[in-house]
Design a protein around this motif. Structure first.
Motif, PDB file in Angstrom:
ATOM      1  N   PRO A  28       0.844  -1.204   0.000  1.00 31.72           N
ATOM      2  CA  PRO A  28       0.000   0.000   0.000  1.00 31.72           C
ATOM      3  C   PRO A  28       0.877   1.252   0.000  1.00 31.72           C
ATOM      4  CG  PRO A  28       0.074  -0.943   2.199  1.00 31.72           C
ATOM      5  CD  PRO A  28       0.807  -1.898   1.305  1.00 31.72           C
ATOM      6  N   ILE A  29       0.487   2.237  -0.796  1.00 32.60           N
ATOM      7  CA  ILE A  29       1.233   3.497  -0.871  1.00 32.60           C
ATOM      8  C   ILE A  29       0.409   4.571  -0.163  1.00 32.60           C
ATOM      9  CG2 ILE A  29       2.289   5.199  -2.388  1.00 32.60           C
ATOM     10  CD1 ILE A  29       2.530   3.022  -4.506  1.00 32.60           C
ATOM     11  N   PHE A  30       0.854   4.977   1.000  1.00 36.49           N
ATOM     12  CA  PHE A  30       0.127   5.965   1.798  1.00 36.49           C
ATOM     13  C   PHE A  30       0.535   7.378   1.377  1.00 36.49           C
ATOM     14  CE2 PHE A  30       0.236   2.184   4.521  1.00 36.49           C
ATOM     15  CZ  PHE A  30      -1.126   2.043   4.766  1.00 36.49           C
ATOM     16  N   SER A  31      -0.407   8.100   0.826  1.00 35.36           N
ATOM     17  CA  SER A  31      -0.167   9.480   0.407  1.00 35.36           C
ATOM     18  C   SER A  31      -0.960  10.415   1.323  1.00 35.36           C
ATOM     19  CB  SER A  31      -0.609   9.667  -1.044  1.00 35.36           C
ATOM     20  OG  SER A  31      -2.004   9.437  -1.163  1.00 35.36           O
ATOM     21  N   PRO A  61       4.583  -1.470   3.539  1.00 32.72           N
ATOM     22  CA  PRO A  61       4.024  -0.141   3.258  1.00 32.72           C
ATOM     23  C   PRO A  61       5.053   0.863   2.729  1.00 32.72           C
ATOM     24  CG  PRO A  61       4.378  -0.387   5.601  1.00 32.72           C
ATOM     25  CD  PRO A  61       4.740  -1.703   4.989  1.00 32.72           C
ATOM     26  N   ILE A  62       4.567   1.761   1.898  1.00 35.32           N
ATOM     27  CA  ILE A  62       5.353   2.905   1.433  1.00 35.32           C
ATOM     28  C   ILE A  62       4.674   4.172   1.946  1.00 35.32           C
ATOM     29  CG2 ILE A  62       6.137   4.226  -0.566  1.00 35.32           C
ATOM     30  CD1 ILE A  62       6.215   1.649  -2.154  1.00 35.32           C
ATOM     31  N   LYS A 120       7.252  -1.625   9.715  1.00 42.50           N
ATOM     32  CA  LYS A 120       8.398  -0.956   9.110  1.00 42.50           C
ATOM     33  C   LYS A 120       8.271  -0.985   7.590  1.00 42.50           C
ATOM     34  CE  LYS A 120      13.441  -0.936   8.947  1.00 42.50           C
ATOM     35  NZ  LYS A 120      14.696  -1.583   9.397  1.00 42.50           N
ATOM     36  N   GLY A 121       8.410   0.172   6.982  1.00 44.17           N
ATOM     37  CA  GLY A 121       8.313   0.258   5.530  1.00 44.17           C
ATOM     38  C   GLY A 121       9.310   1.272   4.993  1.00 44.17           C
ATOM     39  N   TRP A 122       8.988   1.861   3.865  1.00 43.25           N
ATOM     40  CA  TRP A 122       9.858   2.851   3.245  1.00 43.25           C
ATOM     41  C   TRP A 122       9.210   4.233   3.371  1.00 43.25           C
ATOM     42  CZ3 TRP A 122       8.601  -1.792   0.887  1.00 43.25           C
ATOM     43  CH2 TRP A 122       9.658  -2.698   0.720  1.00 43.25           C
ATOM     44  N   VAL A 123       9.985   5.210   3.797  1.00 40.82           N
ATOM     45  CA  VAL A 123       9.497   6.576   3.935  1.00 40.82           C
ATOM     46  C   VAL A 123      10.147   7.441   2.867  1.00 40.82           C
ATOM     47  CG1 VAL A 123       9.291   8.571   5.446  1.00 40.82           C
ATOM     48  CG2 VAL A 123       9.219   6.253   6.421  1.00 40.82           C
ATOM     49  N   LEU A 124       9.348   7.952   1.953  1.00 39.64           N
ATOM     50  CA  LEU A 124       9.861   8.825   0.899  1.00 39.64           C
ATOM     51  C   LEU A 124       9.677  10.273   1.327  1.00 39.64           C
ATOM     52  CD1 LEU A 124      11.076   9.016  -1.948  1.00 39.64           C
ATOM     53  CD2 LEU A 124       8.742   9.226  -2.823  1.00 39.64           C
ATOM     54  N   ALA A 131      13.238   6.667  -7.907  1.00 38.88           N
ATOM     55  CA  ALA A 131      13.805   5.528  -8.638  1.00 38.88           C
ATOM     56  C   ALA A 131      14.548   4.589  -7.684  1.00 38.88           C
ATOM     57  CB  ALA A 131      14.745   6.022  -9.729  1.00 38.88           C
ATOM     58  N   GLU A 132      15.314   5.163  -6.769  1.00 33.48           N
ATOM     59  CA  GLU A 132      16.034   4.348  -5.792  1.00 33.48           C
ATOM     60  C   GLU A 132      15.055   3.605  -4.888  1.00 33.48           C
ATOM     61  OE1 GLU A 132      18.767   6.771  -3.655  1.00 33.48           O
ATOM     62  OE2 GLU A 132      19.992   7.258  -5.417  1.00 33.48           O
ATOM     63  N   LEU A 133      13.987   4.301  -4.497  1.00 30.00           N
ATOM     64  CA  LEU A 133      12.969   3.658  -3.659  1.00 30.00           C
ATOM     65  C   LEU A 133      12.335   2.485  -4.393  1.00 30.00           C
ATOM     66  CD1 LEU A 133      11.093   3.524  -1.186  1.00 30.00           C
ATOM     67  CD2 LEU A 133       9.602   5.152  -2.340  1.00 30.00           C
ATOM     68  N   LEU A 134      12.028   2.681  -5.672  1.00 38.88           N
ATOM     69  CA  LEU A 134      11.417   1.616  -6.467  1.00 38.88           C
ATOM     70  C   LEU A 134      12.329   0.396  -6.532  1.00 38.88           C
ATOM     71  CD1 LEU A 134       9.140   0.640  -8.287  1.00 38.88           C
ATOM     72  CD2 LEU A 134      10.287   1.760 -10.212  1.00 38.88           C
ATOM     73  N   ASP A 135      13.626   0.628  -6.713  1.00 40.55           N
ATOM     74  CA  ASP A 135      14.582  -0.487  -6.757  1.00 40.55           C
ATOM     75  C   ASP A 135      14.579  -1.258  -5.439  1.00 40.55           C
ATOM     76  OD1 ASP A 135      15.332   0.130  -9.325  1.00 40.55           O
ATOM     77  OD2 ASP A 135      17.096   1.295  -8.744  1.00 40.55           O
ATOM     78  N   LEU A 136      14.516  -0.541  -4.323  1.00 43.06           N
ATOM     79  CA  LEU A 136      14.504  -1.188  -3.011  1.00 43.06           C
ATOM     80  C   LEU A 136      13.240  -2.026  -2.819  1.00 43.06           C
ATOM     81  CD1 LEU A 136      15.809   1.744  -0.755  1.00 43.06           C
ATOM     82  CD2 LEU A 136      17.053  -0.333  -1.381  1.00 43.06           C
ATOM     83  N   VAL A 137      12.112  -1.480  -3.263  1.00 42.25           N
ATOM     84  CA  VAL A 137      10.842  -2.192  -3.119  1.00 42.25           C
ATOM     85  C   VAL A 137      10.851  -3.465  -3.952  1.00 42.25           C
ATOM     86  CG1 VAL A 137       8.365  -2.083  -3.545  1.00 42.25           C
ATOM     87  CG2 VAL A 137       9.544  -0.100  -2.581  1.00 42.25           C
ATOM     88  N   VAL A 138      11.286  -3.349  -5.209  1.00 41.72           N
ATOM     89  CA  VAL A 138      11.325  -4.519  -6.096  1.00 41.72           C
ATOM     90  C   VAL A 138      12.244  -5.593  -5.526  1.00 41.72           C
ATOM     91  CG1 VAL A 138      12.054  -5.344  -8.363  1.00 41.72           C
ATOM     92  CG2 VAL A 138      10.751  -3.213  -8.176  1.00 41.72           C
ATOM     93  N   GLU A 139      13.405  -5.181  -5.039  1.00 41.73           N
ATOM     94  CA  GLU A 139      14.354  -6.139  -4.466  1.00 41.73           C
ATOM     95  C   GLU A 139      13.751  -6.871  -3.272  1.00 41.73           C
ATOM     96  OE1 GLU A 139      18.883  -6.218  -2.540  1.00 41.73           O
ATOM     97  OE2 GLU A 139      17.977  -4.333  -3.216  1.00 41.73           O
ATOM     98  N   LYS A 140      13.062  -6.122  -2.394  1.00 38.96           N
ATOM     99  CA  LYS A 140      12.465  -6.738  -1.211  1.00 38.96           C
ATOM    100  C   LYS A 140      11.335  -7.690  -1.579  1.00 38.96           C
ATOM    101  CE  LYS A 140      11.530  -7.296   3.171  1.00 38.96           C
ATOM    102  NZ  LYS A 140      12.432  -8.094   4.043  1.00 38.96           N
ATOM    103  N   VAL A 141      10.495  -7.282  -2.527  1.00 37.63           N
ATOM    104  CA  VAL A 141       9.377  -8.139  -2.942  1.00 37.63           C
ATOM    105  C   VAL A 141       9.894  -9.433  -3.553  1.00 37.63           C
ATOM    106  CG1 VAL A 141       7.454  -8.350  -4.555  1.00 37.63           C
ATOM    107  CG2 VAL A 141       7.743  -6.245  -3.240  1.00 37.63           C
ATOM    108  N   LEU A 142      10.929  -9.345  -4.379  1.00 42.68           N
ATOM    109  CA  LEU A 142      11.497 -10.546  -4.988  1.00 42.68           C
ATOM    110  C   LEU A 142      12.092 -11.464  -3.925  1.00 42.68           C
ATOM    111  CD1 LEU A 142      13.184  -9.110  -8.206  1.00 42.68           C
ATOM    112  CD2 LEU A 142      11.066 -10.418  -8.027  1.00 42.68           C
TER     113      LEU A 142
END
Length: 370
Positions: A28-31, A61-62, A120-124, A131-142
């Motif tokens: 989920p992306i919390f905006s 979560p993001i 615990k998630g990613w805080v942008l 782009a760096e955040l996206l790479d981290l998310v993809v790596e974690k999901v994989l």
């Protein structure tokens, strides 16, 4: 996800709920406006409900320009949005007949928000790279999904076009028929590898309804047709009234350039100038051709009772020799030269009473064979 469709109806459809149920990982992306959208909150409630029922499911979560404390309802940001939703709900209920009154979902939404806000998630934040955040998310999901993917060798060459062709034939978005595709070709040419890659490509499309069975031959040998039927039973289609189309795909020999590239990735040619190494690699690939695809010696090789000479040279993807090799009672010559990933032999090698020559040069076997 079709945002506009959801906004119009303000309801989450059955198909979307089913997609949430079938998923293993939720992101989920919390905006800033997340808590003001009822369909977002309903999705979140479903996610939280699902992870409470299964340890295999996770929420990652993001926090998109918001803080975890906002989501955890510790600040005014989301609390204010929830208050506005409640006022809107109460106003609508006053305009309805008694039998049409709907209950307030806010308590469920608040519980879901406070639970996920603590994960615990990613805080942008401002100035950070998306782009760096996206790479981290993809790596974690994989990483989280790795147990679901079939193991496929890292050093694949020349498969992209073949995978694209198979995916086009399967056409998984076609909703009015089921397609059964048979992949055929010479032994060791990479049919199972291709199937594994296609499976990995389609895994996210089918979720938990995707399965891979790579031991059909072994199942047949152990249990006969009954065992195979039991395996197929696990893959029963929900919509059995769909039309069935049977297709075939021929696995052709790989192109010379791809075979050369694959060989040079695996070969260890030491002590020679680079030009000589290239020339030698070209000569070897020109001779062996498609058999650079060979990834395993099939267990059924033990049935070749009259085999005198077994030459499995330069097959850098083979990692093991099956126990069934001991069944080759007349075998006189056996070469595993340059099969670099083979690090041992089965004890049944001692049953080869007729064996006169065994070539293990440039393999991973370091201990002498008695």
């Amino acid at each position: 996800m079709d945002d506009e469709e959801l906004r119009v109806g303000e309801e989450i459809g059955v198909e979307l709920l089913q997609a949430i149920d079938d998923s293993q990982i939720y992101v989920p992306i919390f905006s800033e406006n997340y808590a003001s959208r009822k369909w977002c909150l309903r999705e979140l409630v479903r996610m939280v409900d699902n992870i409470s029922k299964s340890k295999e499911k996770k929420i990652l979560p993001i926090f998109y320009y918001v803080k975890p404390d906002d989501v955890d309802l510790k600040t005014e940001s989301y609390r204010k949005a929830m208050g506005e939703l409640k006022k809107e709900h109460e106003k609508k209920q006053q305009e309805k007949f008694p039998h049409e009154v709907e209950s307030w979902e806010g308590e469920l939404w608040e519980k879901a928000l406070t639970k996920v806000g603590k994960i615990k998630g990613w805080v942008l934040q401002q100035g950070k790279s998306q782009a760096e955040l996206l790479d981290l998310v993809v790596e974690k999901v994989l990483q989280e999904l790795k147990i679901r993917h079939k193991s496929v060798t890292k050093d694949l060459v020349g498969l992209d076009d073949r995978v694209a062709e198979v995916l086009e034939l399967l056409d998984v978005d076609c909703s009015d028929e089921v397609r059964l595709l048979g992949i055929h070709g010479m032994g060791g040419i990479g049919k199972t590898t291709l199937a594994r890659v296609v499976y990995s490509e389609l895994l996210s499309h089918f979720g938990k309804n995707c399965a891979f069975f790579d031991d059909i031959r072994e199942t047949f040998n152990r249990k006969g047709n009954t065992g195979v039927l039991e395996t197929i039973e696990k893959m029963k289609l929900k919509n059995s009234d769909l039309a069935l189309q049977i297709l075939a795909y021929e696995m052709a020999e790989m192109e010379f350039s791809h075979a050369l590239q694959l060989f040079k990735r695996h070969a260890i040619l030491e002590g020679s100038p680079a030009r000589d190494v290239d020339d030698l690699a070209i000569d070897i690939v020109d001779t062996t051709g498609a058999f650079l695809w060979l990834q395993e010696i099939d267990d059924s090789i033990g049935k070749l009772k009259c085999l005198l000479d077994l030459n499995i040279t330069n097959c850098g993807l083979i990692e093991r020799v099956p126990d069934e090799i001991g069944g080759l009672v007349k075998l006189e010559r056996f070469s595993l030269k340059s099969c670099y990933e083979v690090h041992g032999l089965p004890t049944s090698i001692g049953d080869l009473a007729s064996l006169r020559k065994l070539d293990l040069s440039k393999t991973g076997i370091t201990s002498p064979v008695h």
